[in-house]
Motif scaffolding. Sequence first.
Motif, short mmCIF file in Angstrom:
data_model
loop_
_atom_site.label_atom_id
_atom_site.label_comp_id
_atom_site.label_asym_id
_atom_site.label_seq_id
_atom_site.Cartn_x
_atom_site.Cartn_y
_atom_site.Cartn_z
N TYR A 7 0.82 -1.20 0.00
CA TYR A 7 0.00 0.00 0.00
C TYR A 7 0.86 1.26 0.00
CZ TYR A 7 -4.02 -2.99 1.15
OH TYR A 7 -5.00 -3.94 1.14
N ARG A 8 1.89 1.25 0.79
CA ARG A 8 2.81 2.41 0.85
C ARG A 8 3.44 2.65 -0.52
NH1 ARG A 8 4.96 4.70 5.37
NH2 ARG A 8 4.34 2.90 6.60
N LYS A 39 -3.77 4.60 9.22
CA LYS A 39 -2.78 3.69 9.81
C LYS A 39 -1.39 4.02 9.29
CE LYS A 39 -5.93 -0.27 10.09
NZ LYS A 39 -6.16 -1.64 9.57
N LEU A 40 -1.28 4.20 7.98
CA LEU A 40 0.01 4.55 7.39
C LEU A 40 0.49 5.91 7.88
CD1 LEU A 40 -0.59 3.25 3.76
CD2 LEU A 40 1.04 2.31 5.42
N ALA A 41 -0.42 6.84 8.05
CA ALA A 41 -0.05 8.17 8.55
C ALA A 41 0.47 8.07 9.97
CB ALA A 41 -1.24 9.12 8.47
N ALA A 42 -0.15 7.23 10.79
CA ALA A 42 0.29 7.07 12.18
C ALA A 42 1.68 6.45 12.26
CB ALA A 42 -0.71 6.20 12.95
N ARG A 43 2.03 5.62 11.29
CA ARG A 43 3.35 4.97 11.28
C ARG A 43 4.44 5.83 10.65
NH1 ARG A 43 0.27 0.37 8.84
NH2 ARG A 43 -0.54 -0.76 10.63
N GLY A 44 4.05 6.93 10.01
CA GLY A 44 5.04 7.80 9.38
C GLY A 44 5.14 7.54 7.89
N GLY A 45 5.67 8.51 7.19
CA GLY A 45 5.82 8.39 5.75
C GLY A 45 4.63 8.92 4.98
N LEU A 46 3.52 9.12 5.68
CA LEU A 46 2.31 9.67 5.07
C LEU A 46 1.78 10.71 6.05
CD1 LEU A 46 0.47 9.18 2.57
CD2 LEU A 46 -0.89 7.67 4.01
N GLU A 47 1.57 11.91 5.56
CA GLU A 47 1.11 13.01 6.42
C GLU A 47 -0.34 13.34 6.09
OE1 GLU A 47 1.78 17.83 6.71
OE2 GLU A 47 3.20 16.62 5.59
N HIS A 48 -1.18 13.40 7.12
CA HIS A 48 -2.57 13.80 6.93
C HIS A 48 -2.60 15.32 6.82
CE1 HIS A 48 -6.70 14.82 8.32
NE2 HIS A 48 -6.96 13.90 7.40
N ARG A 51 -9.02 16.66 5.50
CA ARG A 51 -9.96 15.55 5.31
C ARG A 51 -9.84 14.99 3.89
NH1 ARG A 51 -15.98 15.05 4.30
NH2 ARG A 51 -16.45 13.04 5.26
N GLY A 52 -9.44 13.72 3.80
CA GLY A 52 -9.33 13.05 2.51
C GLY A 52 -8.09 13.38 1.71
N ILE A 53 -7.14 14.12 2.30
CA ILE A 53 -5.93 14.53 1.58
C ILE A 53 -4.70 14.15 2.41
CG2 ILE A 53 -4.64 16.45 0.56
CD1 ILE A 53 -7.32 18.00 0.46
N TYR A 54 -3.77 13.48 1.75
CA TYR A 54 -2.53 13.05 2.39
C TYR A 54 -1.36 13.46 1.52
CZ TYR A 54 -5.47 10.16 5.36
OH TYR A 54 -6.42 9.73 6.25
N ARG A 55 -0.19 13.59 2.17
CA ARG A 55 1.04 13.86 1.45
C ARG A 55 2.06 12.79 1.82
NH1 ARG A 55 5.69 15.64 0.28
NH2 ARG A 55 6.06 17.07 -1.42
#
Length: 180
Positions: A7-8, A39-48, A51-55
């Motif tokens: 997924y990452r 979940k991926l944001a909480a683990r790092g590498g993905l920033e919230h 709403r509905g947008i990640y970096r």
Amino acid sequence: MSARIKYRDVLREMALDRYGYVTTREAIEAGVPAVELPKLAARGGLEHVARGIYRVSTVPPTRNDQLVEAILRAGEGAYLYAESVLSLFDLADLNPRRIKVAVHRRTRTKLPAFIELTRVHGEPRTTVYDGLNSQYVADALLSCSGRIEPPILLIAAQQARAEGLLLTSEFRHLRRALRS
């Protein structure tokens, strides 16, 4: 290989074409369940971001990141508008304080101060410049009329024509419209 890594990787590949940004909708379309994003944001590498947008943080930042974020925050059908289009191409030596984004419908989302939303009616001509939904340069120049002095807009139109951003017919029309 675990699903988390897959997924990452999927999100990173998607984000490479979008200045590091990915939406929940795009992730779902690519086969990444929406529940995986937080979940991926909480683990790092993905920033919230919103709403509905990640970096994806491993994608290097660029000068267009905030433009992409502004368009995504404004919602479906949003596009760069007026001075922000000119700024994208460094036309008219502008440095607007806020990113102007146009939308066709009412937006209820609370937006950060760096975004100025304009609601437009009808079907405006839009295109994609550097991966960003945008108003055509010719239309952006006309949209700035009344806020930017005509001689500055004429110089910007000449520069846009020299850079291939305007057709000859568009340039002639702009020249007449800005001189009157």
